[in-house]
Design an enzyme around this catalytic site. Structure first.
Site, PDB file in Angstrom:
ATOM      1  N   SER A 139       0.864  -1.184   0.000  1.00  0.00           N
ATOM      2  CA  SER A 139       0.000   0.000   0.000  1.00  0.00           C
ATOM      3  C   SER A 139       0.892   1.222   0.000  1.00  0.00           C
ATOM      4  O   SER A 139       2.044   1.163   0.453  1.00  0.00           O
ATOM      5  CB  SER A 139      -0.884   0.005   1.250  1.00  0.00           C
ATOM      6  OG  SER A 139      -1.557   1.244   1.395  1.00  0.00           O
ATOM      7  N   TYR A 152      -2.008  -0.591  10.985  1.00  0.00           N
ATOM      8  CA  TYR A 152      -2.158  -0.946   9.572  1.00  0.00           C
ATOM      9  C   TYR A 152      -0.973  -0.435   8.751  1.00  0.00           C
ATOM     10  O   TYR A 152      -0.383  -1.185   7.963  1.00  0.00           O
ATOM     11  CB  TYR A 152      -3.464  -0.376   9.013  1.00  0.00           C
ATOM     12  CG  TYR A 152      -3.618  -0.599   7.528  1.00  0.00           C
ATOM     13  CD1 TYR A 152      -3.941  -1.862   7.026  1.00  0.00           C
ATOM     14  CD2 TYR A 152      -3.405   0.438   6.622  1.00  0.00           C
ATOM     15  CE1 TYR A 152      -4.051  -2.081   5.663  1.00  0.00           C
ATOM     16  CE2 TYR A 152      -3.519   0.224   5.256  1.00  0.00           C
ATOM     17  CZ  TYR A 152      -3.843  -1.031   4.788  1.00  0.00           C
ATOM     18  OH  TYR A 152      -3.942  -1.250   3.430  1.00  0.00           O
TER      19      TYR A 152
END
Length: 269
Positions: A139, A152
């Site tokens: 990501s 995260y």
């Protein structure tokens, strides 16, 4: 010879879009997710639309043993994996001290531990065979500290570093390892993360289409690229983050991800 791809998190979002691309190109699919009914529906769709050969495995990759179990079951059935796609992942929104630490540990298990287990076993098989491909869902969150999603962002930083490390280890063994770095994408991720109040997800029109993200990742995987940042805006953001001190980047991300209501309240004080 027909090649076989294993895709985790294959029933929604980027995962199901990747499954469609592999099916369209004639791969045999092994799709993995928690919900057996969603798996069955996804398999039926892939068979009807692409005449795909699809095997389903219902596994909860939040469970530390599930990755080991999945590998053993595939081995027992004689299913060899040519391409591994580690797509499954989740986050939890909120200030770290206010979140449920057990849920955060579950997220670490899913995003990191299960990915490591599956990569370890299938990569060993690929090394023995002298061929194979791996696509890991990283990501743009891997490139910047993430207040309001600290765990995260930390897990994706691990995935990115891990992917780059093992890519170097096996680059002379006929195997490629690719990282896909999406930005904000129109999937169920934000609902699962309880993140719909965040400023980051208010611009629905600005969200990437998961089909476009999957296509970027799929093409990069086939080329053998080391990584691909999906979307021009995200490429620019990553480039700017590389020039920004970590403390400033973290503060900018905190402002970007804070709740909308909090921003309004701050403006009234």
């Amino acid at each position: 010879m027909q090649e076989t791809v294993l895709i985790t998190g294959a029933t929604s979002g980027i995962g199901i879009e990747l499954a469609k691309l592999f099916a369209a190109d004639g791969y045999r699919l092994v799709i993995v997710a928690r919900d057996v009914m969603e798996l069955a529906a996804t398999a039926q769709m892939l068979r009807e639309h692409y005449t795909a050969n699809v095997e389903i495995f219902a596994k909860d990759l939040f469970d530390p043993e599930s990755g080991f179990e999945l590998y053993r079951e595939l081995e027992a059935q004689g299913i060899k994996i040519d391409v591994l796609v580690n797509d499954a992942g989740q986050g939890q929104y909120g200030l770290f001290v206010e979140t449920d630490v057990r849920r955060q540990l579950d997220i670490i298990q899913l995003n990191i531990s299960s990915l490591v287990v599956l990569t370890h076993f299938f990569l060993k098989d690929m090394v023995a065979a002298g061929r194979g491909k791996i696509l890991n869902l990283s990501s743009i969150a891997s490139k910047v500290p993430g207040p309001w999603q600290a765990v995260y962002h930390g897990t994706k930083a691990f995935v990115q570093s891990f992917t780059e490390g093992i890519r170097s280890e096996v680059k002379d063994k006929g195997i490629t390892v690719t990282a896909l770095l999406p930005g904000v994408t129109d999937t169920d991720f934000f609902n699962k993360a309880d993140m719909n109040s965040s400023k980051a997800v208010q611009d629905k029109d600005g969200m990437a289409d998961p089909a476009d993200v999957a296509k970027d990742g799929y093409e990069a995987l086939l080329r053998g690229d080391d990584k691909v940042v999906s979307g021009f805006k995200n490429k620019v953001q990553v480039a700017l983050n590389n020039l920004t001190p970590d403390e400033n980047a973290a503060d900018q991300m905190k402002n970007f991800q804070e709740p909308v209501d909090e921003e309004k309240n701050n403006g009234q004080d």
